[in-house]
Structure formats: structure tokens, C-alpha cells
Design an enzyme around this catalytic site. Structure first.
Site, PDB file in Angstrom:
ATOM      1  N   TYR A 157       0.895  -1.248  -0.213  1.00 53.56           N
ATOM      2  CA  TYR A 157       0.039   0.114  -0.061  1.00 53.56           C
ATOM      3  C   TYR A 157       0.869   1.292   0.115  1.00 53.56           C
ATOM      4  O   TYR A 157       0.679   2.049  -0.869  1.00 53.56           O
ATOM      5  CB  TYR A 157      -0.876  -0.008   1.209  1.00 53.56           C
ATOM      6  N   LYS A 161       1.307   3.843  -3.104  1.00 54.84           N
ATOM      7  CA  LYS A 161       1.248   5.245  -2.975  1.00 54.84           C
ATOM      8  C   LYS A 161       2.376   6.428  -3.243  1.00 54.84           C
ATOM      9  O   LYS A 161       2.326   7.446  -3.795  1.00 54.84           O
ATOM     10  CB  LYS A 161       0.346   5.497  -1.555  1.00 54.84           C
TER      11      LYS A 161
END
Length: 253
Positions: A157, A161
Site C-alpha cells: 500500500y 502510493k
């Protein structure tokens, strides 16, 4: 439209006098601007739409989404809707054409959709949209990312990002703003167990470590839109932290 997402601007929306003043000055200083919102049916995206519409700073606000929106509030005639196809880059360029500002709130979760679907949305679709915006001549690109985003992270994650943040900053927009919120707090209808538990724990953690642990989705949207109104004379790439967003919002109230 049974599957439509309802967006309502009512008395609960808190803008503050500095926000409305900045919006008015922006409109006077830069007339004829238009905004496009990605991820407008998500938790942050819906709030961004509310703040844009309430501000009356843009001549047109376009939402690019797969689900229709039922909007109730001021300046309804300025809201335009287009179906989203993030795999068709040529269509994306046409969608962005004529817009000066873009707000990307795209995102899903690995837990909800699996690793591959998460990466497709949060990386591939996010970058397809940003590239199309740059080609179409968008002046200011605002991207809602995440606290801890780092392209060198070992966690999928945060790594994803961080990769998107880095690539967007290197695209050469006249102005790009990256926002790093922590745990997003909202009244999510599909709240998962961990989110429901966090809603009870976070107030205590915020008290112990103010400005670091969580932030309301409405405050993220306020910060993204309010930041747009700031006068910037030179090309800039900026990153706004969770604490910066909270502090600026509190200062304006």
C-alpha cells in the site's frame, strides 16, 4: 437512479470565513477556471465535490465516475458528469480538456478487492489519469495519497502510493499538491470491523499524539480545495501532511 451516489451540501458543511474569502479572491483573480474530480463517489471525493460546489470558485465542476451522482445544493447548474474509463487514455485526455484544475481521490483497498485490483486502481488508473491531465494542460493537480507513502517501502500500500506521488511530481505540472492524510474518519456505510474499532480508539490516540493519527474526510477535502485558492507565482510541487491539514483547518474556524 437506484445506484446513484447522493451528495448533499447542507448547513453541516463547515467552510469558515477565511475559506470563503479565499474562494472569492481566487475567482476574482482567476476567472473562468474549471475543476475535474476523480474518485468523486468515494469518501474523500464526495467531500471534495461538496467543497468545490459550495465555494462557487469555479465556472464548471466535472465529476468523472462510474456511478451517477444525485447532487443537492448550491450551484447545481455548474456540475457536469462524465462516465469514467481509466483504461482509455485518449478518452481521458478528452475528458480533461478544458479543465484547469484536477482533484484525484482515486483509491480502493487490497482487503476489499485483492492485490491486483488494488494496484490497477491505485497505481495504473491514478497514473493514467495524471498523464492525461498533463497532456490536456491542467494547471494544478491535487492528489490525495496517504501518510507513510514511500516508493521504497516494503509494504504494498505505502509503496504504491509513494510510486504514484513520485511520478506525478515528476510530470512537470505547473503546480502539483500531494496530500498525506492518516486514518480517514467518516460515516462509511460499509465500515469494516477494524474501521469501526478505530472510530472508538482514535479519539484517545489523537489526544495523546495530536495531528498524527486520524483526520475527518471533510477536513482533507477542505484542505485540498482551500489550498487551490492560494496564490502561487512560480511552479511548485508541495506535500501537505496530516498535521498541516488539521492545523490549517482549525486556524480557519
Amino acid at each position: 437512479m437506484s445506484d446513484a451516489v447522493k451528495i448533499v451540501v447542507d448547513d453541516k458543511l463547515v467552510l469558515g470565513e477565511p475559506f470563503t474569502k479565499a474562494a472569492s479572491e481566487f475567482k476574482a483573480r482567476s476567472p473562468g477556471k474549471s475543476a475535474l474530480v476523480l474518485g468523486s463517489t468515494g469518501e474523500v471525493g464526495r467531500e471534495v465535490v461538496k467543497h468545490l460546489m459550495a465555494s462557487d470558485a469555479f465556472d464548471k465542476v466535472t465529476v468523472l465516475a462510474r456511478r451517477p451522482i444525485e447532487y443537492t445544493g448550491p450551484n447545481a447548474e455548474k456540475l457536469k458528469q462524465k462516465p469514467a474509463d481509466f483504461e482509455n487514455t485518449e478518452q481521458l485526455e478528452r475528458d480533461f480538456a478544458g479543465h484547469t484544475h484536477a482533484f484525484s481521490c482515486l483509491g480502493t483497498t487490497r482487503a476489499k478487492n485483492g492485490k491486483d485490483a488494488f494496484y490497477k486502481v491505485d497505481h495504473d488508473y491514478a497514473l493514467n489519469a495524471a498523464k492525461a491531465a498533463k497532456t490536456a494542460g491542467v494547471e494544478h493537480y491535487s492528489n490525495c495519497s496517504s501518510n507513510g507513502a514511500d516508493k521504497n517501502s516494503m509494504f504494498l500500500y505505502m509503496k504504491t502510493k509513494g510510486e504514484v506521488d513520485s511520478e506525478i511530481q515528476d510530470m512537470g505540472f505547473p503546480r502539483v499538491s500531494i496530500f498525506h492524510p492518516s486514518m480517514l474518519m467518516c460515516d462509511r456505510k460499509e465500515a469494516r470491523l477494524i474501521e469501526r474499532a478505530a472510530s472508538y480508539v482514535m479519539p484517545l490516540l489523537d489526544y495523546v499524539m495530536p495531528g498524527k493519527m486520524s483526520i475527518p474526510t471533510s477536513t482533507v477535502a477542505w484542505a485540498m480545495v482551500n489550498n487551490t485558492f492560494k496564490k502561487v507565482d512560480t511552479p511548485v510541487a508541495e506535500l501537505l501532511t496530516n498535521k498541516q491539514m488539521l492545523d490549517e483547518f482549525k486556524k480557519s474556524q
